[in-house]
Design a protein around this motif. Structure first.
Motif, PDB file in Angstrom:
ATOM      1  N   LEU A 166       0.835  -1.194   0.000  1.00 12.59           N
ATOM      2  CA  LEU A 166       0.000   0.000   0.000  1.00 12.59           C
ATOM      3  C   LEU A 166       0.876   1.253   0.000  1.00 12.59           C
ATOM      4  CD1 LEU A 166      -2.972   0.744   0.032  1.00 12.59           C
ATOM      5  CD2 LEU A 166      -2.927   0.611   2.503  1.00 12.59           C
ATOM      6  N   GLY A 167       1.982   1.201   0.727  1.00 11.15           N
ATOM      7  CA  GLY A 167       2.910   2.328   0.755  1.00 11.15           C
ATOM      8  C   GLY A 167       3.521   2.607  -0.604  1.00 11.15           C
ATOM      9  N   GLU A 168       3.902   1.555  -1.327  1.00 17.83           N
ATOM     10  CA  GLU A 168       4.472   1.721  -2.672  1.00 17.83           C
ATOM     11  C   GLU A 168       3.421   2.262  -3.638  1.00 17.83           C
ATOM     12  OE1 GLU A 168       7.656  -1.959  -2.900  1.00 17.83           O
ATOM     13  OE2 GLU A 168       5.514  -2.379  -3.154  1.00 17.83           O
ATOM     14  N   MET A 169       2.220   1.732  -3.526  1.00 20.93           N
ATOM     15  CA  MET A 169       1.155   2.083  -4.459  1.00 20.93           C
ATOM     16  C   MET A 169       0.690   3.526  -4.273  1.00 20.93           C
ATOM     17  SD  MET A 169      -2.034  -0.403  -5.094  1.00 20.93           S
ATOM     18  CE  MET A 169      -3.551   0.473  -4.919  1.00 20.93           C
ATOM     19  N   CYS A 170       0.715   3.999  -3.050  1.00 18.65           N
ATOM     20  CA  CYS A 170       0.137   5.313  -2.748  1.00 18.65           C
ATOM     21  C   CYS A 170       1.175   6.344  -2.312  1.00 18.65           C
ATOM     22  CB  CYS A 170      -0.923   5.157  -1.663  1.00 18.65           C
ATOM     23  SG  CYS A 170      -2.298   4.109  -2.129  1.00 18.65           S
ATOM     24  N   GLU A 171       2.450   6.122  -2.629  1.00 18.88           N
ATOM     25  CA  GLU A 171       3.473   7.031  -2.124  1.00 18.88           C
ATOM     26  C   GLU A 171       3.331   8.456  -2.652  1.00 18.88           C
ATOM     27  OE1 GLU A 171       7.319   5.427  -3.002  1.00 18.88           O
ATOM     28  OE2 GLU A 171       6.794   4.973  -5.051  1.00 18.88           O
ATOM     29  N   ASN A 172       2.752   8.648  -3.812  1.00 19.50           N
ATOM     30  CA  ASN A 172       2.542   9.990  -4.363  1.00 19.50           C
ATOM     31  C   ASN A 172       1.059  10.334  -4.423  1.00 19.50           C
ATOM     32  OD1 ASN A 172       5.314  10.438  -4.828  1.00 19.50           O
ATOM     33  ND2 ASN A 172       5.196   9.203  -6.686  1.00 19.50           N
ATOM     34  N   SER A 173       0.299   9.778  -3.512  1.00 18.15           N
ATOM     35  CA  SER A 173      -1.153   9.907  -3.532  1.00 18.15           C
ATOM     36  C   SER A 173      -1.617  11.118  -2.729  1.00 18.15           C
ATOM     37  CB  SER A 173      -1.755   8.626  -2.936  1.00 18.15           C
ATOM     38  OG  SER A 173      -3.130   8.762  -2.743  1.00 18.15           O
ATOM     39  N   LEU A 180      -6.449 -14.895  -8.829  1.00 14.31           N
ATOM     40  CA  LEU A 180      -7.009 -14.446  -7.560  1.00 14.31           C
ATOM     41  C   LEU A 180      -6.352 -13.114  -7.232  1.00 14.31           C
ATOM     42  CD1 LEU A 180      -8.634 -14.966  -4.912  1.00 14.31           C
ATOM     43  CD2 LEU A 180      -6.563 -16.070  -4.034  1.00 14.31           C
ATOM     44  N   ARG A 181      -7.160 -12.123  -6.908  1.00 11.68           N
ATOM     45  CA  ARG A 181      -6.631 -10.804  -6.574  1.00 11.68           C
ATOM     46  C   ARG A 181      -6.799 -10.584  -5.073  1.00 11.68           C
ATOM     47  NH1 ARG A 181      -5.943  -9.268 -11.684  1.00 11.68           N
ATOM     48  NH2 ARG A 181      -7.400 -10.041 -13.214  1.00 11.68           N
ATOM     49  N   VAL A 182      -5.805  -9.943  -4.464  1.00  9.33           N
ATOM     50  CA  VAL A 182      -5.794  -9.760  -3.009  1.00  9.33           C
ATOM     51  C   VAL A 182      -5.327  -8.348  -2.682  1.00  9.33           C
ATOM     52  CG1 VAL A 182      -4.806 -10.569  -0.815  1.00  9.33           C
ATOM     53  CG2 VAL A 182      -5.192 -12.207  -2.669  1.00  9.33           C
ATOM     54  N   SER A 183      -5.946  -7.740  -1.693  1.00  9.29           N
ATOM     55  CA  SER A 183      -5.441  -6.496  -1.113  1.00  9.29           C
ATOM     56  C   SER A 183      -5.901  -6.432   0.334  1.00  9.29           C
ATOM     57  CB  SER A 183      -5.935  -5.266  -1.876  1.00  9.29           C
ATOM     58  OG  SER A 183      -7.311  -5.074  -1.682  1.00  9.29           O
ATOM     59  N   ASP A 184      -5.262  -5.572   1.100  1.00 13.47           N
ATOM     60  CA  ASP A 184      -5.744  -5.268   2.443  1.00 13.47           C
ATOM     61  C   ASP A 184      -6.680  -4.084   2.337  1.00 13.47           C
ATOM     62  OD1 ASP A 184      -4.489  -7.049   4.403  1.00 13.47           O
ATOM     63  OD2 ASP A 184      -2.601  -6.215   3.688  1.00 13.47           O
ATOM     64  N   SER A 185      -7.630  -3.988   3.260  1.00 11.02           N
ATOM     65  CA  SER A 185      -8.506  -2.811   3.257  1.00 11.02           C
ATOM     66  C   SER A 185      -7.671  -1.586   3.601  1.00 11.02           C
ATOM     67  CB  SER A 185      -9.664  -2.992   4.242  1.00 11.02           C
ATOM     68  OG  SER A 185      -9.186  -3.260   5.529  1.00 11.02           O
ATOM     69  N   HIS A 186      -8.051  -0.462   3.035  1.00  7.12           N
ATOM     70  CA  HIS A 186      -7.332   0.783   3.293  1.00  7.12           C
ATOM     71  C   HIS A 186      -7.644   1.255   4.709  1.00  7.12           C
ATOM     72  CE1 HIS A 186      -5.810   2.063  -0.764  1.00  7.12           C
ATOM     73  NE2 HIS A 186      -6.460   0.948  -1.026  1.00  7.12           N
ATOM     74  N   PRO A 187      -6.704   1.912   5.352  1.00  7.85           N
ATOM     75  CA  PRO A 187      -6.949   2.435   6.700  1.00  7.85           C
ATOM     76  C   PRO A 187      -8.210   3.293   6.726  1.00  7.85           C
ATOM     77  CG  PRO A 187      -4.649   2.698   6.096  1.00  7.85           C
ATOM     78  CD  PRO A 187      -5.369   2.227   4.864  1.00  7.85           C
ATOM     79  N   GLY A 188      -9.037   3.074   7.713  1.00  2.00           N
ATOM     80  CA  GLY A 188     -10.270   3.838   7.856  1.00  2.00           C
ATOM     81  C   GLY A 188     -11.462   3.239   7.153  1.00  2.00           C
ATOM     82  N   GLN A 189     -11.242   2.238   6.289  1.00  2.00           N
ATOM     83  CA  GLN A 189     -12.366   1.585   5.618  1.00  2.00           C
ATOM     84  C   GLN A 189     -12.820   0.398   6.457  1.00  2.00           C
ATOM     85  OE1 GLN A 189     -11.112   0.575   1.649  1.00  2.00           O
ATOM     86  NE2 GLN A 189     -11.639   2.593   0.877  1.00  2.00           N
ATOM     87  N   PRO A 190     -14.118   0.229   6.601  1.00  2.98           N
ATOM     88  CA  PRO A 190     -14.601  -0.891   7.414  1.00  2.98           C
ATOM     89  C   PRO A 190     -14.306  -2.232   6.755  1.00  2.98           C
ATOM     90  CG  PRO A 190     -16.431   0.222   6.334  1.00  2.98           C
ATOM     91  CD  PRO A 190     -15.194   1.024   6.039  1.00  2.98           C
ATOM     92  N   HIS A 191     -14.069  -3.226   7.581  1.00  5.51           N
ATOM     93  CA  HIS A 191     -13.813  -4.581   7.094  1.00  5.51           C
ATOM     94  C   HIS A 191     -14.732  -5.512   7.866  1.00  5.51           C
ATOM     95  CE1 HIS A 191     -11.815  -8.503   6.820  1.00  5.51           C
ATOM     96  NE2 HIS A 191     -11.417  -8.066   5.641  1.00  5.51           N
ATOM     97  N   GLN A 192     -15.540  -6.263   7.158  1.00  3.18           N
ATOM     98  CA  GLN A 192     -16.469  -7.175   7.803  1.00  3.18           C
ATOM     99  C   GLN A 192     -16.266  -8.570   7.243  1.00  3.18           C
ATOM    100  OE1 GLN A 192     -20.552  -5.982   7.558  1.00  3.18           O
ATOM    101  NE2 GLN A 192     -21.306  -7.851   8.480  1.00  3.18           N
TER     102      GLN A 192
END
Length: 141
Positions: free
Chosen positions: A36-43, A67-79
């Motif tokens: 996530l840090g690499e993907m959003c470093e200039n975000s 199969l695609r995988v990611s972690d939820s972004h900080p502040g987004q709910p995960h259920q």
């Protein structure tokens, strides 16, 4: 024109562990893995230090499937139970837009179609049956 469906798992900070698990359990081959840090470093959306190593986007080949995988972004709910979505990829931005518009009929837009680090056209919509789709135009990842 190409159209492809694949499952997309959204994890709760344990995406790296999940990838390692699927590598062993399903003989998965990692095709792409970016934090996530690499993907959003200039975000415009800064990532907290504790989340920079979370999985921003990963693609695993399992047999003939992806199969695609990611972690939820900080502040987004995960259920738990709602962490599996269907990813629809096309090779045409107009087709991406048409599919998105069709699925949002009596549904709910979670993220409007927009340019992202992984696609020139990407959006998330939950259809009227409660199924969540991530729809995007492919770039080479």
């Amino acid at each position: 024109m190409s159209l492809q469906l694949s499952p997309y798992l959204v994890m709760n900070g344990d995406g790296r562990e999940a990838i390692q698990f699927y590598e062993k359990a399903l003989d998965a081959e990692i095709l792409f893995n970016q934090s996530l840090g690499e993907m959003c470093e200039n975000s415009d959306y800064p990532i907290p230090a504790e989340a920079k190593e979370f999985v921003g986007y990963a693609s695993l080949k399992i047999g003939d499937s992806i199969l695609r995988v990611s972690d939820s972004h900080p502040g987004q709910p995960h259920q738990v139970g709602n962490q599996v979505t269907i990813c629809i990829s096309t090779d045409d931005e107009e087709k991406t837009q048409r599919i998105f518009e069709a699925l949002q009929d009596n549904g709910q837009v979670k993220m409007p179609i927009q340019q992202t680090p992984i696609s020139p056209s990407y959006g998330i919509v939950t259809d009227k049956f409660g199924v969540t789709f991530q729809i995007y135009t492919k770039i080479n990842l």
